[in-house]
Design a protein around this motif. Structure first.
Motif, PDB file in Angstrom:
ATOM      1  N   LYS A 277    -116.574 -48.743 -21.194  1.00 44.31           N
ATOM      2  CA  LYS A 277    -115.717 -49.199 -23.070  1.00 44.31           C
ATOM      3  C   LYS A 277    -116.571 -50.183 -23.815  1.00 44.31           C
ATOM      4  O   LYS A 277    -116.492 -51.579 -23.460  1.00 44.31           O
ATOM      5  CB  LYS A 277    -114.495 -50.037 -21.778  1.00 44.31           C
ATOM      6  CG  LYS A 277    -113.382 -49.556 -21.169  1.00 44.31           C
ATOM      7  CD  LYS A 277    -113.089 -48.010 -21.703  1.00 44.31           C
ATOM      8  CE  LYS A 277    -112.251 -47.571 -20.756  1.00 44.31           C
ATOM      9  NZ  LYS A 277    -111.896 -45.863 -21.197  1.00 44.31           N
TER      10      LYS A 277
ATOM     11  N   PHE B  89    -113.236 -47.415 -28.860  1.00 43.59           N
ATOM     12  CA  PHE B  89    -111.359 -47.682 -28.977  1.00 43.59           C
ATOM     13  C   PHE B  89    -110.999 -47.423 -30.142  1.00 43.59           C
ATOM     14  O   PHE B  89    -111.849 -47.385 -31.212  1.00 43.59           O
ATOM     15  CB  PHE B  89    -111.934 -49.194 -29.137  1.00 43.59           C
ATOM     16  CG  PHE B  89    -110.204 -49.503 -29.183  1.00 43.59           C
ATOM     17  CD1 PHE B  89    -108.499 -49.769 -28.322  1.00 43.59           C
ATOM     18  CD2 PHE B  89    -109.395 -50.297 -30.791  1.00 43.59           C
ATOM     19  CE1 PHE B  89    -108.043 -49.924 -28.020  1.00 43.59           C
ATOM     20  CE2 PHE B  89    -107.900 -50.614 -30.573  1.00 43.59           C
ATOM     21  CZ  PHE B  89    -107.391 -50.295 -28.796  1.00 43.59           C
TER      22      PHE B  89
ATOM     23  N   GLY C 251    -104.035 -50.447 -25.301  1.00 45.58           N
ATOM     24  CA  GLY C 251    -105.686 -50.845 -25.132  1.00 45.58           C
ATOM     25  C   GLY C 251    -105.869 -52.008 -25.321  1.00 45.58           C
ATOM     26  O   GLY C 251    -106.864 -52.262 -25.150  1.00 45.58           O
TER      27      GLY C 251
ATOM     28  N   HIS D 108    -108.995 -51.772 -22.389  1.00 46.05           N
ATOM     29  CA  HIS D 108    -109.745 -51.168 -23.085  1.00 46.05           C
ATOM     30  C   HIS D 108    -110.821 -52.363 -24.131  1.00 46.05           C
ATOM     31  O   HIS D 108    -111.784 -52.971 -24.052  1.00 46.05           O
ATOM     32  CB  HIS D 108    -109.388 -50.110 -23.857  1.00 46.05           C
ATOM     33  CG  HIS D 108    -111.092 -49.881 -24.367  1.00 46.05           C
ATOM     34  ND1 HIS D 108    -111.412 -48.226 -24.704  1.00 46.05           N
ATOM     35  CD2 HIS D 108    -112.027 -50.203 -24.906  1.00 46.05           C
ATOM     36  CE1 HIS D 108    -112.211 -47.783 -24.888  1.00 46.05           C
ATOM     37  NE2 HIS D 108    -112.351 -49.168 -25.500  1.00 46.05           N
ATOM     38  N   LEU D 109    -110.465 -53.000 -24.189  1.00 45.33           N
ATOM     39  CA  LEU D 109    -110.288 -54.243 -25.395  1.00 45.33           C
ATOM     40  C   LEU D 109    -111.393 -55.327 -24.931  1.00 45.33           C
ATOM     41  O   LEU D 109    -112.004 -55.918 -24.732  1.00 45.33           O
ATOM     42  CB  LEU D 109    -109.814 -54.806 -26.146  1.00 45.33           C
ATOM     43  CG  LEU D 109    -108.750 -53.535 -27.082  1.00 45.33           C
ATOM     44  CD1 LEU D 109    -108.412 -53.869 -28.066  1.00 45.33           C
ATOM     45  CD2 LEU D 109    -110.476 -53.373 -27.953  1.00 45.33           C
TER      46      LEU D 109
END
Length: 252
Positions: free
Chosen positions: A71, A76, A119, A122-123
């Protein structure tokens, strides 16, 4: 120190060191796994491979899975995303870029609250991977799986294991607590006390913490004001709240 190797070099496949070990059996041919490189008879320097090995150890201890290591901020998806998702990505970029400046300040937490699938994880992982690349120790704690593990220790009366894990969470330079308080039911008093112990320690000691939760700010406050107020205070300037199922990538 061992003497400098013979001036006449053997082919790489058959080169041996003073102990007679073939060079191609070493993880690092440059330092022959000593960790240092001889520059002269009286001078040695740390081999670059040591930095890589340190990073590998940190990756292993971070408990970030290989999938999450992939990731990044770059992968993203931002195309055609609404402003709040753009704000999430920008917040992550800003936090990672300014980490050294803010890491010892009172507002050094990154907080993502709200909709599932928007998200947040992910972030959070993207920022963690950036910090790991800079050799900053990180620990990933997924709430559901992590609490289950601690409860298992509790049922086994393994207080040493519980204390060891809690101390690790309290002391690690950067903690990622993913999906805090995930679930429909109210957390037990035992879970609330454990969360408060870790959050309060990190709050008092200005330790950077990255938190994601599906619960909105007012939900956290209703659940436990002491925990929520500490998270919201330390996250000032780096908190994004996402509301609405339309922001769930998994439903698109």
């Amino acid at each position: 120190m061992e003497p400098i190797a013979n001036a006449i070099k053997l082919p790489p496949s058959t080169e041996v060191n003073s102990s007679g070990r073939a060079a191609n059996t070493f993880k690092c041919a440059k330092c022959q796994d000593r960790g240092i490189v001889l520059v002269s008879n009286s001078l040695a320097e740390i081999c670059p491979c040591q930095q890589q090995r340190k990073l590998e150890r940190m990756l292993a201890s971070s408990q970030i899975t290989p999938a999450f290591r992939a990731k990044t901020l770059e992968n993203f998806t931002l195309k055609n995303q609404p402003p709040v998702i753009q704000a999430m990505a920008q917040c992550a970029k800003d936090y990672a870029a300014r980490f050294e400046q803010i890491r010892l300040t009172e507002n050094n937490w990154l907080v993502y609250l709200g909709e599932s699938g928007c998200g947040k994880t992910h972030l959070s992982m993207a920022v963690a991977n950036i910090l790991l690349a800079k050799q900053m120790p990180v620990l990933y704690f997924p709430h559901v799986e992590g609490i289950k593990e601690l409860l298992k220790f509790f049922q086994q009366r393994s207080e040493a294991n519980i204390n060891s894990k809690v101390e690790e969470m309290k002391q690690v330079p950067v903690l990622i607590w993913d999906d805090l308080f995930k679930g429909r039911e109210r957390p037990t008093d035992w879970v609330l006390e454990l969360v408060f112990e870790v959050i309060n320690y990190r709050y008092l000691n200005l330790l950077p913490t990255i938190i994601s939760s599906e619960r909105l700010d007012y939900m956290l406050l209703e659940l436990d004001k002491a925990i929520a107020s500490r998270i919201l205070e330390r996250g000032k300037g780096h908190t994004v709240i996402v509301e609405g199922a339309e922001h769930n990538f998994r439903l698109q």
